[in-house]
Design a protein around this motif. Structure first.
Motif, PDB file in Angstrom:
ATOM      1  N   LYS A 198       0.382  -1.195  -0.044  1.00  0.00           N
ATOM      2  CA  LYS A 198       0.205  -0.183   0.000  1.00  0.00           C
ATOM      3  C   LYS A 198       1.597   0.956   0.231  1.00  0.00           C
ATOM      4  O   LYS A 198       0.675   2.294  -0.578  1.00  0.00           O
ATOM      5  CB  LYS A 198      -0.895  -0.114   1.141  1.00  0.00           C
ATOM      6  CG  LYS A 198      -1.823   1.467   0.867  1.00  0.00           C
ATOM      7  CD  LYS A 198      -2.977   1.373   2.316  1.00  0.00           C
ATOM      8  CE  LYS A 198      -4.047   2.389   2.103  1.00  0.00           C
ATOM      9  NZ  LYS A 198      -5.097   2.361   3.815  1.00  0.00           N
ATOM     10  N   ALA A 199       2.140   0.795   0.663  1.00  0.00           N
ATOM     11  CA  ALA A 199       3.176   1.979   1.330  1.00  0.00           C
ATOM     12  C   ALA A 199       3.745   2.984  -0.773  1.00  0.00           C
ATOM     13  O   ALA A 199       3.497   3.573  -1.051  1.00  0.00           O
ATOM     14  CB  ALA A 199       3.690   2.130   1.891  1.00  0.00           C
ATOM     15  N   ALA A 200       3.485   1.529  -1.058  1.00  0.00           N
ATOM     16  CA  ALA A 200       4.471   1.384  -2.481  1.00  0.00           C
ATOM     17  C   ALA A 200       3.344   2.010  -3.581  1.00  0.00           C
ATOM     18  O   ALA A 200       3.886   2.884  -4.489  1.00  0.00           O
ATOM     19  CB  ALA A 200       4.877   0.116  -2.858  1.00  0.00           C
ATOM     20  N   GLU A 201       2.192   2.037  -3.259  1.00  0.00           N
ATOM     21  CA  GLU A 201       1.212   1.992  -4.845  1.00  0.00           C
ATOM     22  C   GLU A 201       0.597   3.880  -4.523  1.00  0.00           C
ATOM     23  O   GLU A 201       0.068   4.623  -5.090  1.00  0.00           O
ATOM     24  CB  GLU A 201      -0.470   1.807  -4.260  1.00  0.00           C
ATOM     25  CG  GLU A 201      -1.364   1.887  -4.807  1.00  0.00           C
ATOM     26  CD  GLU A 201      -2.339   1.262  -4.566  1.00  0.00           C
ATOM     27  OE1 GLU A 201      -3.264   1.838  -5.123  1.00  0.00           O
ATOM     28  OE2 GLU A 201      -1.972  -0.054  -3.683  1.00  0.00           O
ATOM     29  N   LEU A 202       1.594   4.682  -2.916  1.00  0.00           N
ATOM     30  CA  LEU A 202       0.619   5.730  -2.417  1.00  0.00           C
ATOM     31  C   LEU A 202       1.734   6.384  -2.694  1.00  0.00           C
ATOM     32  O   LEU A 202       1.815   7.773  -3.180  1.00  0.00           O
ATOM     33  CB  LEU A 202       0.738   5.920  -1.013  1.00  0.00           C
ATOM     34  CG  LEU A 202      -0.644   5.175  -0.225  1.00  0.00           C
ATOM     35  CD1 LEU A 202      -0.793   5.150   0.720  1.00  0.00           C
ATOM     36  CD2 LEU A 202      -2.464   5.764  -1.047  1.00  0.00           C
ATOM     37  N   THR A 203       3.088   6.427  -3.063  1.00  0.00           N
ATOM     38  CA  THR A 203       3.870   7.174  -2.951  1.00  0.00           C
ATOM     39  C   THR A 203       4.203   8.031  -4.386  1.00  0.00           C
ATOM     40  O   THR A 203       3.984   6.933  -5.554  1.00  0.00           O
ATOM     41  CB  THR A 203       5.685   6.804  -2.623  1.00  0.00           C
ATOM     42  OG1 THR A 203       6.164   7.310  -2.367  1.00  0.00           O
ATOM     43  CG2 THR A 203       5.997   5.685  -2.952  1.00  0.00           C
TER      44      THR A 203
END
Length: 395
Positions: free
Chosen positions: A375-380
């Motif tokens: 999810k972090a990878a998707e958001l950054t």
């Protein structure tokens, strides 16, 4: 092929002196736009004449005098020179204010939008071109040009002077915020291919040193300098050979710049001696905990958690709580950190998901941790940060 030596010298002098030249002419004319234009005209004349006639003994003085003449010529062409003289004659004698400090406070006036303050401060005080600012913030050059234009337009009705004593604390907060935001964008770039932009970090560090020197009795000015000195000391160790981020736990601390750490600790001592630590001073004290630990395992996480608790009281925000969760998770265990993280209103923030993933991983909740890192990878929006989170999800 490198630049000819005289041109290199002129560019170096411009970087050092341009803010002072603009500040002096702005105080004389009351017009930041005219001051900048006159200073640039002086710089162009230096480029034309210095390579043949030699660099003057006092290059900063030469630029200032030339810029003043250019400004006066422009005022005469506009037919307002006599009127400007009458205005100056009617004003009371000016307080002995440092020109540079006046320019900093004017550029960071609350009437100017934050984006305009950032761009104008880098232009006037950092000596960066519009193109350089655009590259730094990954926005089109015309966008930066418009921000600077609007900022100057907003300042046309603002007196170029230090604010009165009763307004100084609020206006200082704006100045500190601008320098802090410039540094943060350099330290952890919100988007683009690079995780850090050292040029922005060092421009902000330079501005913090100028401000702390001009306001030696301000605890927060010294606190901000302390914070940026200590944070800058880690820049070389934060990036791997392929440009990939290196997390704090994995950094080679022998690559931390000990001179910057020493300067930061000295500035922190000044901040502590001139008053109660505010938000920037407390963040500097937190950074100092890391700086004093020879290895990651020696970090005093309990002290750090206590400092974050103080910071949350002085300047409450979800981001402060997120950082406190990291310290609490290290001091008291990951479940204690998760209790803080799970209640934070930071939906859509990649760092929330990354911290949550780290705490979940340390709690043994592997599948949940993997989902959090993805999810972090998707958001950054930062390429290097995205690769880091994806790698942690795979691991």
């Amino acid at each position: 092929m490198g630049l000819p030596d005289p041109i290199r010298t002129i560019e170096a002098v411009w970087r050092i002196e341009s803010a002072k030249v603009i500040a002096t002419v702005a105080r004389m004319t009351g017009d930041i736009g005219l001051a900048e234009e006159s200073a640039q005209d002086a710089f162009l004349l230096a480029v034309e004449t210095w390579p043949h006639e030699g660099v003057p003994e006092n290059p900063g003085g030469w630029l200032t005098t030339t810029a003043k003449r250019k400004a006066i010529d422009q005022l005469r062409r506009q037919g307002v020179y006599e009127e400007k003289l009458r205005e100056l004659a009617q004003q009371p004698p000016a307080r002995p204010e440092p020109e540079l400090l006046t320019l900093i406070f004017t550029a960071c006036h609350p009437d100017v939008a934050v984006e305009g303050r950032l761009a104008l401060t880098l232009r006037l005080l950092g000596g960066l071109t519009t193109a350089e600012i655009a590259r730094a913030f990954l926005v089109p050059e015309p966008t930066v040009g418009q921000r600077i234009y609007r900022a100057k337009a907003a300042l046309r009705k603002v007196p170029i002077e230090l604010p009165p004593a009763e307004e100084l604390p609020a206006r200082l907060a704006s100045v500190l915020e601008v320098i802090y935001l410039i540094f943060n964008e350099g330290y952890s770039a919100t988007s683009g291919d690079s995780w850090t932009r050292n040029d922005l970090c060092f421009e902000a560090l330079r501005l913090s040193r100028v401000l702390a020197a001009l306001m030696p009795t301000s605890s927060e000015a010294s606190g901000l300098q302390a914070l940026l000195e200590i944070q800058s000391s880690r820049l070389n160790a934060r990036i791997g050979p392929g440009g990939e981020p290196v997390l704090l736990a994995d950094q080679d601390r022998t690559r931390w710049d000990r001179l910057l750490i020493r300067r930061g600790l000295e500035a922190l001592t000044r901040a502590e001696s001139t008053g109660v630590l505010g938000p920037y001073g407390l963040q500097a004290a937190i950074a100092a905990v890391h700086a004093r630990a020879g290895v990651f395992a020696d970090t005093d996480w309990a002290r750090m958690a206590a400092l974050y608790q103080l910071l949350a009281h002085v300047a409450p925000s979800p981001i402060v709580e997120l950082n406190r969760a990291v310290a609490v998770g290290m001091a008291e265990g990951p479940e204690a950190g998760l209790k803080i993280v799970d209640g934070l209103p930071l939906e859509g923030n990649p760092h929330l998901s990354a911290v949550r993933g780290d705490l979940l991983e340390r709690s043994g909740r592997v599948e949940e941790a993997r989902a959090a890192f993805l999810k972090a990878a998707e958001l950054t929006r930062n390429v290097q940060e995205k690769a880091l989170y994806e790698q942690r999800a795979r691991a």
